[in-house]
Design an enzyme around this catalytic site. Structure first.
Site, PDB file in Angstrom:
ATOM      1  N   GLY A 294       0.770  -1.236   0.000  1.00 36.65           N
ATOM      2  CA  GLY A 294       0.000   0.000   0.000  1.00 36.65           C
ATOM      3  C   GLY A 294       0.802   1.287   0.000  1.00 36.65           C
ATOM      4  O   GLY A 294       0.243   2.358   0.245  1.00 36.65           O
TER       5      GLY A 294
ATOM      6  N   ASN B 274       1.588  -9.106  -0.250  1.00 36.93           N
ATOM      7  CA  ASN B 274       2.590  -8.384   0.525  1.00 36.93           C
ATOM      8  C   ASN B 274       1.935  -7.192   1.214  1.00 36.93           C
ATOM      9  O   ASN B 274       1.290  -6.380   0.558  1.00 36.93           O
ATOM     10  CB  ASN B 274       3.710  -7.926  -0.410  1.00 36.93           C
ATOM     11  CG  ASN B 274       4.725  -7.012   0.238  1.00 36.93           C
ATOM     12  OD1 ASN B 274       5.087  -5.983  -0.306  1.00 36.93           O
ATOM     13  ND2 ASN B 274       5.197  -7.375   1.408  1.00 36.93           N
TER      14      ASN B 274
ATOM     15  N   HIS C  53      10.831  -5.184   4.801  1.00 35.60           N
ATOM     16  CA  HIS C  53       9.406  -5.372   4.498  1.00 35.60           C
ATOM     17  C   HIS C  53       9.145  -5.909   3.094  1.00 35.60           C
ATOM     18  O   HIS C  53       8.000  -6.087   2.712  1.00 35.60           O
ATOM     19  CB  HIS C  53       8.684  -4.034   4.694  1.00 35.60           C
ATOM     20  CG  HIS C  53       7.191  -4.127   4.710  1.00 35.60           C
ATOM     21  ND1 HIS C  53       6.509  -4.989   5.544  1.00 35.60           N
ATOM     22  CD2 HIS C  53       6.232  -3.460   4.000  1.00 35.60           C
ATOM     23  CE1 HIS C  53       5.213  -4.848   5.353  1.00 35.60           C
ATOM     24  NE2 HIS C  53       5.011  -3.947   4.420  1.00 35.60           N
TER      25      HIS C  53
END
Length: 286
Positions: free
Chosen positions: A42, A111, A265
């Protein structure tokens, strides 16, 4: 095999789902075989192809049809202000895309925000869910050990509210473990995507004001998910806490976890070769 690139695999579909009426979704569609839908994160400027370009080729070569949608409000898909939690709306968009393309069932790779969408999809449409591969997924509430929101999420919202190249650099420095891999090409490509559609940025903030991140939490329903699930995490993730991975495997019916060291991440990018081997083996044999 024909040349595999973004432009040759690009297409649009129009879906009609709750909150997404007559809504255009952009996707990249490559390969043939069992369907694997890869759902991106995002961050500002994110999109399906850019999130997974180190993974597409190996999956196609392994005999899978890979579909990479741009989520509603991202990249080339239509923009939207959401009145419900984003993971649920994104799951509906995947279902709508599958309906248009005549796909009954698919494996999902997700993800961060895409992981939240994959979890919601598995809850809402279990009969259409194959296996799940989740990398640092969102949508799991608070942490026992880490103050929330984490540093990366704070920078993400700062970049949405006040987009600048400097803030993008700050976010990417947290996003990746090894900052030396942040090339000018990566930086400028992401910055160009951010600038392409300012409405996406504004509408993301408006959506977050209407429906806060806390509303994304599906922890109480994890036990409903029957799909075989591979959870991966970066040990050094500064966006979503590592203990959320333990929450998943403790509550889901058939899940195990793999933690990548020296990884933040973006496991599928930072450790692409190892990630591809691990996930392809899971799809074939897990």
């Amino acid at each position: 095999m024909s040349e595999l690139n973004e432009s040759s695999t690009s297409k649009f579909v129009t879906i009609n789902e709750k909150g997404l009426s007559n809504f255009r979704i952009h996707l990249n569609d490559a390969g043939q075989g069992e369907r694997v839908i890869m759902l991106h994160g995002g961050g500002p400027g994110a999109g399906g192809w850019s999130n997974y370009y180190r993974n597409i080729g190996p999956f196609v070569e392994a005999g899978y049809r890979v579909l990479l949608p741009d989520a509603p409000g991202f990249n080339k898909s239509d923009t939207v202000v959401m009145d419900e939690q984003r993971g649920l709306v994104n799951a509906r968009s995947v279902k709508g895309m599958m309906d248009v393309l005549g796909i009954e069932k698919a494996h999902l790779v997700g993800n961060s925000m895409g992981g939240a969408g994959a979890l919601n999809f598995a809850l809402e449409y279990p009969e259409r869910t194959g296996k799940l591969i989740l990398m640092g997924p969102g949508g799991l509430g608070n942490s026992l050990f880490t103050a929330m929101p984490m540093e990366g999420i704070k920078l993400l919202f700062k970049l949405y509210a006040e987009p600048s190249l400097e803030t993008l650099k700050q976010m990417l420095n947290v996003f990746l473990f090894d900052q030396s891999v942040i090339t000018d090409e990566l930086l400028q490509g992401r910055w160009a995507n951010i600038q392409r559609n300012p409405e996406h940025l504004k509408n993301f903030i408006l959506s977050a004001q209407k429906v806060p991140l806390s509303a994304w939490d599906v922890s109480a329903r994890l036990g409903e998910i029957k799909a075989k699930t591979l959870v991966t995490w970066g040990r050094d993730d500064r966006f979503v806490p590592l203990d959320h991975g333990l929450k998943l495997i403790a509550n889901m019916q058939d899940a195990h976890v793999h933690v990548f060291p020296r990884c933040a991440h973006w496991a599928q990018w930072e450790h692409a070769d190892a990630f591809n081997r691990l996930t392809l083996d899971f799809l074939a044999n897990g």
